[in-house]
Write a protein that holds these residues in place. Structure first.
Motif, PDB file in Angstrom:
ATOM      1  N   THR A  52      48.935  33.036  15.243  1.00 21.67           N
ATOM      2  CA  THR A  52      49.570  31.846  15.306  1.00 21.67           C
ATOM      3  C   THR A  52      50.806  31.814  16.097  1.00 21.67           C
ATOM      4  N   PRO A  53      50.780  31.426  17.010  1.00 25.03           N
ATOM      5  CA  PRO A  53      52.054  31.489  18.240  1.00 25.03           C
ATOM      6  C   PRO A  53      53.197  30.874  17.427  1.00 25.03           C
ATOM      7  N   ASN A  54      54.180  31.458  17.815  1.00 28.57           N
ATOM      8  CA  ASN A  54      55.574  31.001  17.397  1.00 28.57           C
ATOM      9  C   ASN A  54      56.004  29.956  18.362  1.00 28.57           C
ATOM     10  N   ASN A  55      57.169  29.392  18.222  1.00 27.17           N
ATOM     11  CA  ASN A  55      57.683  28.197  18.780  1.00 27.17           C
ATOM     12  C   ASN A  55      57.965  28.353  20.300  1.00 27.17           C
ATOM     13  N   ARG A  56      58.348  29.668  20.584  1.00 27.25           N
ATOM     14  CA  ARG A  56      58.613  30.048  21.937  1.00 27.25           C
ATOM     15  C   ARG A  56      57.275  30.236  22.610  1.00 27.25           C
ATOM     16  N   HIS A  57      56.349  30.794  22.012  1.00 29.22           N
ATOM     17  CA  HIS A  57      54.892  30.755  22.545  1.00 29.22           C
ATOM     18  C   HIS A  57      54.370  29.591  22.877  1.00 29.22           C
ATOM     19  N   ARG A  58      54.703  28.470  21.870  1.00 28.30           N
ATOM     20  CA  ARG A  58      53.999  27.141  21.807  1.00 28.30           C
ATOM     21  C   ARG A  58      54.710  26.355  23.002  1.00 28.30           C
ATOM     22  N   GLU A  59      55.765  26.679  23.502  1.00 23.59           N
ATOM     23  CA  GLU A  59      56.562  25.984  24.597  1.00 23.59           C
ATOM     24  C   GLU A  59      55.953  26.559  25.994  1.00 23.59           C
ATOM     25  N   THR A  60      55.961  27.914  26.023  1.00 21.17           N
ATOM     26  CA  THR A  60      55.324  28.457  27.260  1.00 21.17           C
ATOM     27  C   THR A  60      53.537  27.885  27.275  1.00 21.17           C
ATOM     28  N   LEU A  61      53.008  28.052  26.332  1.00 17.09           N
ATOM     29  CA  LEU A  61      51.412  27.280  26.394  1.00 17.09           C
ATOM     30  C   LEU A  61      51.524  25.972  26.757  1.00 17.09           C
ATOM     31  N   ALA A  62      52.475  25.193  26.094  1.00 21.72           N
ATOM     32  CA  ALA A  62      52.378  23.753  26.489  1.00 21.72           C
ATOM     33  C   ALA A  62      52.473  23.331  28.016  1.00 21.72           C
ATOM     34  N   LEU A  63      53.509  24.061  28.699  1.00 23.35           N
ATOM     35  CA  LEU A  63      53.762  24.138  29.919  1.00 23.35           C
ATOM     36  C   LEU A  63      52.549  24.512  30.630  1.00 23.35           C
ATOM     37  N   TYR A  64      52.008  25.809  30.202  1.00 27.27           N
ATOM     38  CA  TYR A  64      50.880  26.303  30.879  1.00 27.27           C
ATOM     39  C   TYR A  64      49.686  25.140  30.957  1.00 27.27           C
ATOM     40  N   ASN A  65      49.387  24.562  29.840  1.00 24.73           N
ATOM     41  CA  ASN A  65      48.371  23.622  29.612  1.00 24.73           C
ATOM     42  C   ASN A  65      48.514  22.518  30.564  1.00 24.73           C
ATOM     43  N   ASP A  66      49.906  22.117  30.717  1.00 26.10           N
ATOM     44  CA  ASP A  66      50.097  20.998  31.591  1.00 26.10           C
ATOM     45  C   ASP A  66      49.790  21.416  33.304  1.00 26.10           C
ATOM     46  N   LEU A  67      50.299  22.301  33.591  1.00 24.54           N
ATOM     47  CA  LEU A  67      49.941  22.992  34.904  1.00 24.54           C
ATOM     48  C   LEU A  67      48.533  23.203  35.042  1.00 24.54           C
ATOM     49  N   LEU A  68      47.785  23.621  34.126  1.00 24.11           N
ATOM     50  CA  LEU A  68      46.349  23.998  34.287  1.00 24.11           C
ATOM     51  C   LEU A  68      45.440  22.446  34.352  1.00 24.11           C
ATOM     52  N   SER A  69      46.023  21.771  33.632  1.00 24.06           N
ATOM     53  CA  SER A  69      45.316  20.347  33.644  1.00 24.06           C
ATOM     54  C   SER A  69      45.589  19.399  35.202  1.00 24.06           C
ATOM     55  N   THR A  70      46.999  20.124  35.397  1.00 17.39           N
ATOM     56  CA  THR A  70      47.329  19.008  36.842  1.00 17.39           C
ATOM     57  C   THR A  70      46.487  19.930  37.944  1.00 17.39           C
ATOM     58  N   ALA A  71      46.183  21.144  38.071  1.00 22.94           N
ATOM     59  CA  ALA A  71      45.663  21.821  38.913  1.00 22.94           C
ATOM     60  C   ALA A  71      44.044  21.677  38.870  1.00 22.94           C
ATOM     61  N   LEU A  72      43.486  21.373  37.532  1.00 25.94           N
ATOM     62  CA  LEU A  72      42.171  21.016  37.508  1.00 25.94           C
ATOM     63  C   LEU A  72      41.743  19.502  37.943  1.00 25.94           C
ATOM     64  N   ALA A  73      42.709  18.962  37.704  1.00 26.79           N
ATOM     65  CA  ALA A  73      42.487  17.322  38.150  1.00 26.79           C
ATOM     66  C   ALA A  73      41.853  17.307  39.490  1.00 26.79           C
ATOM     67  N   GLY A  74      42.609  17.903  40.344  1.00 25.69           N
ATOM     68  CA  GLY A  74      42.246  17.955  41.762  1.00 25.69           C
ATOM     69  C   GLY A  74      40.616  18.354  42.028  1.00 25.69           C
ATOM     70  N   ILE A  75      40.362  19.355  41.256  1.00 26.17           N
ATOM     71  CA  ILE A  75      38.861  19.766  41.104  1.00 26.17           C
ATOM     72  C   ILE A  75      37.932  18.714  40.681  1.00 26.17           C
ATOM     73  N   VAL A  76      38.593  18.009  39.706  1.00 24.84           N
ATOM     74  CA  VAL A  76      37.622  16.888  38.918  1.00 24.84           C
ATOM     75  C   VAL A  76      37.593  15.951  39.965  1.00 24.84           C
TER      76      VAL A  76
END
Length: 309
Positions: free
Chosen positions: A223-247
Motif C-alpha cells: 500500500t503506497p504512502n501519501n508521498r508515493h500516492r502523490e508521485t503516482l498521481a502525477l505519473y498517471n496524469d503524465l501517462l494519460s496525457t501522452a497516451l491521449a496523443g496515441i489514441v
C-alpha cells in the motif's frame, strides 16, 4: 504456412539469449537459454545458432525452421546496420543478413516493443482486438502497433516509437516548481516522454518532489504512502496525457503494457478515467491491460513473426 508444426523465436537480450519453439496455437513446447557473450558479435551469432539447433534436435525436427528474433535497437532502413542497441557489439552490423548466412535459415527481426505487441495481439491480452498498441514502461519507453495481428511497419522503421515524442509542452509548463526541467534525453532531445515515464524518470520525479530516493518496485507492491500516492498521481496524469496523443491518432481497441512499471495497479484504475477527459471524443472506449505473457512476450513475439508465413 508451409507444412510447419512449430514457430521458432529468439529473444536477444543484454544478459541472456532465450530461444523457444511454439506450436501453432501459441503454446511453448521447448525452451533454452544461455548467457549473452559479452561484447563479442561473432560469439553472439554462434550462440543463437546453437540454441536454435538444440531446440530443433530436442523436438526431433528434421529441417531448419525460419527464425524470428527480438532485438534491442533496430536495423536502419537505409543501410541495414543495427542502431540504438544497448548491447553495443550489435551496432553497425547487418545482424539479420549475418544470421541468415551463419544459421542457414531465413530470418525476420523486430525490436522488443514490437515483439511484445505482436505476442499480445496474436494470443495474449489483445487476441480479440483489431488494433493493439503495445507500450513498454521500463528502463526506457517503447511501443509498437499491430493491426489484425500483423505489425505496423513504416518506411523509417520507427512505428510505435512514442517514447521519443516530446511530452506535451502545456502539461510540462504546469508541473510543480520543485520539478527540474527540461530533462535531457539520451537521444539528444529535451523532455521526451521517456524522460518522464520511464523507471528512472519516475524515480527522479519522486526524488525532486519529496527530496527522498525511491526504489520504483516499491510502487507496485503493498500500500503506497501519501508521498508515493502523490508521485503516482502525477505519473498517471503524465501517462494519460501522452497516451491521449496515441489514441487521437491510432484509436486503438487496446493499449497493452509491458515492462517493470506495468505492474503498478493504479495505471489500470486511474489512467482510463484521466484518459477519457483528454482524448478528442466524448467517450474513450480504448481498453488498458497488462501483458498476459509478461517477460515471455519477447521470445513469443519473435516466433510469431513467422505466424502468417
Amino acid at each position: 504456412m508451409a507444412n510447419r508444426s512449430r514457430l521458432l523465436g529468439v529473444d536477444l537480450g543484454g544478459t541472456k539469449i532465450e530461444a523457444a519453439l511454439l506450436d501453432l496455437q501459441g503454446a511453448v513446447t521447448h525452451r533454452a537459454r544461455c548467457k549473452t557473450p559479452r561484447e563479442n558479435y561473432a560469439e553472439t551469432l554462434s550462440a543463437i545458432c546453437e540454441l536454435c539447433e538444440q531446440l530443433e534436435s530436442s523436438a526431433n525436427l528434421t529441417e531448419r525452421l525460419p527464425l524470428g528474433i527480438c532485438t534491442p535497437g533496430s536495423p536502419s532502413p537505409d543501410t541495414g546496420l543495427m542502431r540504438n542497441c544497448n548491447s553495443t557489439s550489435l551496432n553497425g552490423h547487418t545482424l539479420c543478413n549475418d544470421l541468415e548466412e551463419i544459421c542457414a535459415r531465413p530470418v525476420r527481426m523486430a525490436n522488443d516493443a514490437d515483439c511484445m505487441t505482436l505476442s499480445e495481439a496474436s494470443d495474449g491480452a489483445g487476441t480479440e482486438e483489431q488494433v493493439v498498441f503495445g507500450v513498454i514502461l521500463g528502463t526506457g519507453v517503447g511501443g509498437g502497433a499491430a493491426i489484425n495481428r500483423s505489425l505496423l511497419h513504416g518506411p523509417n522503421a520507427i512505428s510505435g516509437e512514442w517514447g521519443h515524442n516530446p511530452m506535451p509542452l502545456a502539461r510540462v509548463n504546469e508541473l510543480p516548481e520543485s520539478l527540474q526541467y527540461p530533462r535531457l534525453c539520451y537521444c539528444g532531445r529535451e523532455d521526451c516522454i521517456e524522460t518522464w515515464l520511464s523507471g528512472p524518470g519516475l524515480a527522479l520525479t519522486h526524488e525532486q518532489l519529496h527530496r527522498e530516493p525511491i526504489v520504483v518496485e516499491q510502487l507496485s507492491k503493498g500500500t503506497p504512502n501519501n508521498r508515493h500516492r502523490e508521485t503516482l498521481a502525477l505519473y498517471n496524469d503524465l501517462l494519460s496525457t501522452a497516451l491521449a496523443g496515441i489514441v487521437n491518432v491510432l484509436d486503438p481497441d487496446l493499449v497493452v503494457f509491458g515492462g517493470g512499471l506495468s505492474n503498478i495497479p493504479f495505471i489500470y484504475t486511474e489512467v482510463p478515467r484521466l484518459l477519457a477527459s483528454k482524448v478528442f471524443s466524448d467517450v474513450c472506449r480504448t481498453k488498458l491491460k497488462p501483458a498476459k505473457h509478461g517477460d515471455s512476450s519477447g521470445v513469443r513475439g519473435a516466433a510469431w513473426l513467422w505466424g502468417n508465413a
